[in-house]
Design a protein around this motif. Structure first.
Motif, PDB file in Angstrom:
ATOM      1  N   ARG A 117       0.833  -1.212   0.000  1.00 41.85           N
ATOM      2  CA  ARG A 117       0.000   0.000   0.000  1.00 41.85           C
ATOM      3  C   ARG A 117       0.869   1.264   0.000  1.00 41.85           C
ATOM      4  NH1 ARG A 117      -5.444   1.357   1.588  1.00 41.85           N
ATOM      5  NH2 ARG A 117      -5.892  -0.846   1.808  1.00 41.85           N
ATOM      6  N   PRO A 158      -5.925  10.208   0.147  1.00 42.76           N
ATOM      7  CA  PRO A 158      -6.992   9.209  -0.019  1.00 42.76           C
ATOM      8  C   PRO A 158      -6.565   7.942  -0.751  1.00 42.76           C
ATOM      9  CG  PRO A 158      -7.836  11.406  -0.469  1.00 42.76           C
ATOM     10  CD  PRO A 158      -6.346  11.535  -0.288  1.00 42.76           C
ATOM     11  N   ARG A 159      -5.689   8.050  -1.727  1.00 45.17           N
ATOM     12  CA  ARG A 159      -5.309   6.835  -2.461  1.00 45.17           C
ATOM     13  C   ARG A 159      -4.497   5.880  -1.588  1.00 45.17           C
ATOM     14  NH1 ARG A 159      -1.878  10.695  -4.640  1.00 45.17           N
ATOM     15  NH2 ARG A 159       0.328  10.190  -4.534  1.00 45.17           N
ATOM     16  N   ASN A 161      -5.002   5.528   1.742  1.00 40.67           N
ATOM     17  CA  ASN A 161      -5.913   4.985   2.749  1.00 40.67           C
ATOM     18  C   ASN A 161      -7.209   4.450   2.162  1.00 40.67           C
ATOM     19  OD1 ASN A 161      -4.249   5.595   5.041  1.00 40.67           O
ATOM     20  ND2 ASN A 161      -4.718   7.738   4.654  1.00 40.67           N
ATOM     21  N   LYS A 162      -7.266   4.284   0.859  1.00 39.22           N
ATOM     22  CA  LYS A 162      -8.491   3.848   0.193  1.00 39.22           C
ATOM     23  C   LYS A 162      -9.055   2.570   0.827  1.00 39.22           C
ATOM     24  CE  LYS A 162     -10.434   3.027  -4.311  1.00 39.22           C
ATOM     25  NZ  LYS A 162     -10.239   3.126  -5.737  1.00 39.22           N
ATOM     26  N   GLY A 163     -10.357   2.636   1.145  1.00 34.47           N
ATOM     27  CA  GLY A 163     -11.044   1.481   1.700  1.00 34.47           C
ATOM     28  C   GLY A 163     -10.830   1.274   3.194  1.00 34.47           C
TER      29      GLY A 163
END
Length: 184
Positions: A117, A158-159, A161-163
């Motif tokens: 990630r 946001p990308r 921590n997405k989901g």
């Protein structure tokens, strides 16, 4: 069922004048859900409580729904028990005792995260700032504090921590939550 002590971490409340949740009302709300020994810590969204029903995920979902119904807005919630909070504090990869609390932060995640990630981050470009992953957590060393941290800014995108639900606490709060959840 055994009663356990938990901490609820509410994300983004009482910051900059928005999403106001008075702590006395939060305590009353949580007691109304059947939780006992409800205490709050600071105004930034920590509550400690005991409960004999549910698990971390169901307790978080229940509190999320109750906050939305009572206050009219959504607030993400992560619930963790004492054993988890203690393990996170004990596993800190940085020398916490030697650092100022403003230099060390833990971001709690709603689910496990892996190195992949964060693969896009050029860690060397942010030195002396560093981060390390733990169990559903990220430890951040920011020598000049979170407010000045370029790495923290990148990690909050946001990308990345997405989901996930992600909420950060400084080291003083990490330690205090361990202490507060030791006592029923």
């Amino acid at each position: 069922m055994t009663t356990k002590t938990y901490a609820a971490l509410l994300r983004g409340i009482n910051v900059g004048g928005s999403k106001k949740v008075p702590m006395a009302e939060l305590r009353t709300l949580m007691e109304g859900l059947g939780h006992e020994s409800v205490r709050t810590y600071l105004q930034s969204g920590q509550a400690v409580f005991t409960s004999a029903h549910g698990d971390e995920e169901s307790l978080a979902a229940e509190l999320t729904g109750a906050v939305e119904k009572r206050f009219g807005f959504s607030a993400d919630v992560i619930v963790r028990d004492h054993a988890y909070l203690r393990a996170i504090a004990d596993a800190c990869p940085f020398p916490a005792a030697e650092l100022e609390a403003k230099q060390l932060h833990v971001t709690y995640f709603s689910a496990a995260v892996d190195e992949e990630r964060f693969a896009e981050i050029d860690r060397a470009a942010y030195l002396p700032e560093e981060f390390r992953l733990g169990d559903r957590a990220l430890y951040l060393y920011a020598p000049d504090g979170l407010g000045r941290s370029k790495l923290a800014e990148h990690l909050s995108k946001p990308r990345i921590n997405k989901g996930l639900i992600a909420t950060s606490r400084n080291w003083n709060t990490v330690v205090k939550l361990v202490e507060l959840t030791e006592q029923p």
